[in-house]
Design a protein around this motif. Structure first.
Motif, short mmCIF file in Angstrom:
data_model
loop_
_atom_site.label_atom_id
_atom_site.label_comp_id
_atom_site.label_asym_id
_atom_site.label_seq_id
_atom_site.Cartn_x
_atom_site.Cartn_y
_atom_site.Cartn_z
N THR A 1 -14.31 -17.25 94.76
CA THR A 1 -14.16 -16.99 96.18
C THR A 1 -15.00 -17.45 97.20
OG1 THR A 1 -12.81 -15.13 95.48
CG2 THR A 1 -13.46 -15.04 97.78
N GLU B 1 -17.42 -8.73 92.82
CA GLU B 1 -16.60 -8.95 91.73
C GLU B 1 -17.23 -7.71 90.87
OE1 GLU B 1 -16.25 -11.50 87.69
OE2 GLU B 1 -16.96 -12.52 89.56
N THR C 1 -13.26 -8.85 94.92
CA THR C 1 -12.60 -10.06 94.49
C THR C 1 -12.71 -10.02 93.04
OG1 THR C 1 -12.76 -12.59 94.61
CG2 THR C 1 -14.82 -11.43 94.40
#
Length: 142
Positions: free
Chosen positions: A94, A132, A88
């Motif tokens: 998210t 991430e 992500t």
């Protein structure tokens, strides 16, 4: 020559429930859902931007032997089956979106040397890691 990974298997308790979780909550796209025999159903989903990697949602059973299928069922039932990582661009955002959809997280977003990571469970208990990523070096881990 091998070009890429194209299929991974995630063992689930119920294919219909898993299909709904992966498509409705995580936003994956259904590719196939075919009953090949009373004991074997082929159901795959993929992430919209990466159709080259399909996830087969499978009930432990044929072509596994009974002993192997039972072992996998026990691991899934304990909630100890690892799944896969999901990338992500913004782990915190998210995370909030998925929590709003009712997704269960076992670890909120946390800073790591390689980025921000959160861990969720699918509706069969499989662990999925939401990451991430950021650049890192081996020295970042000391």
């Amino acid at each position: 020559m091998i070009t890429n990974v194209s299929l991974i298997t995630v063992y689930v308790n119920d294919i219909d429930e898993a299909k709904a979780f992966y498509t409705d909550k995580l936003g994956f796209v259904l590719k196939d859902d075919i009953t090949l025999s009373p004991e074997f159903r082929w159901c795959t989903v993929y992430q919209a931007d990466h159709p080259e990697l399909e996830i087969a949602l499978r009930i432990p059973g044929p072509p596994l032997d009974d002993e192997s299928a039972d072992a996998i069922r026990r691991i899934v039932a304990k909630g100890m089956m690892p799944g896969f990582g999901i990338a992500t661009a913004d782990c915190h955002k998210t995370f909030e979106e998925l929590v709003a959809k009712g997704v269960e997280f076992i670890q909120e977003p946390s800073d790591r040397p390689y980025g921000v990571e959160a861990v969720l469970r699918d509706n069969s208990g499989n662990w999925l890691v939401l990451v991430e990523s950021k650049p890192y070096t081996p020295e970042d881990f000391s």
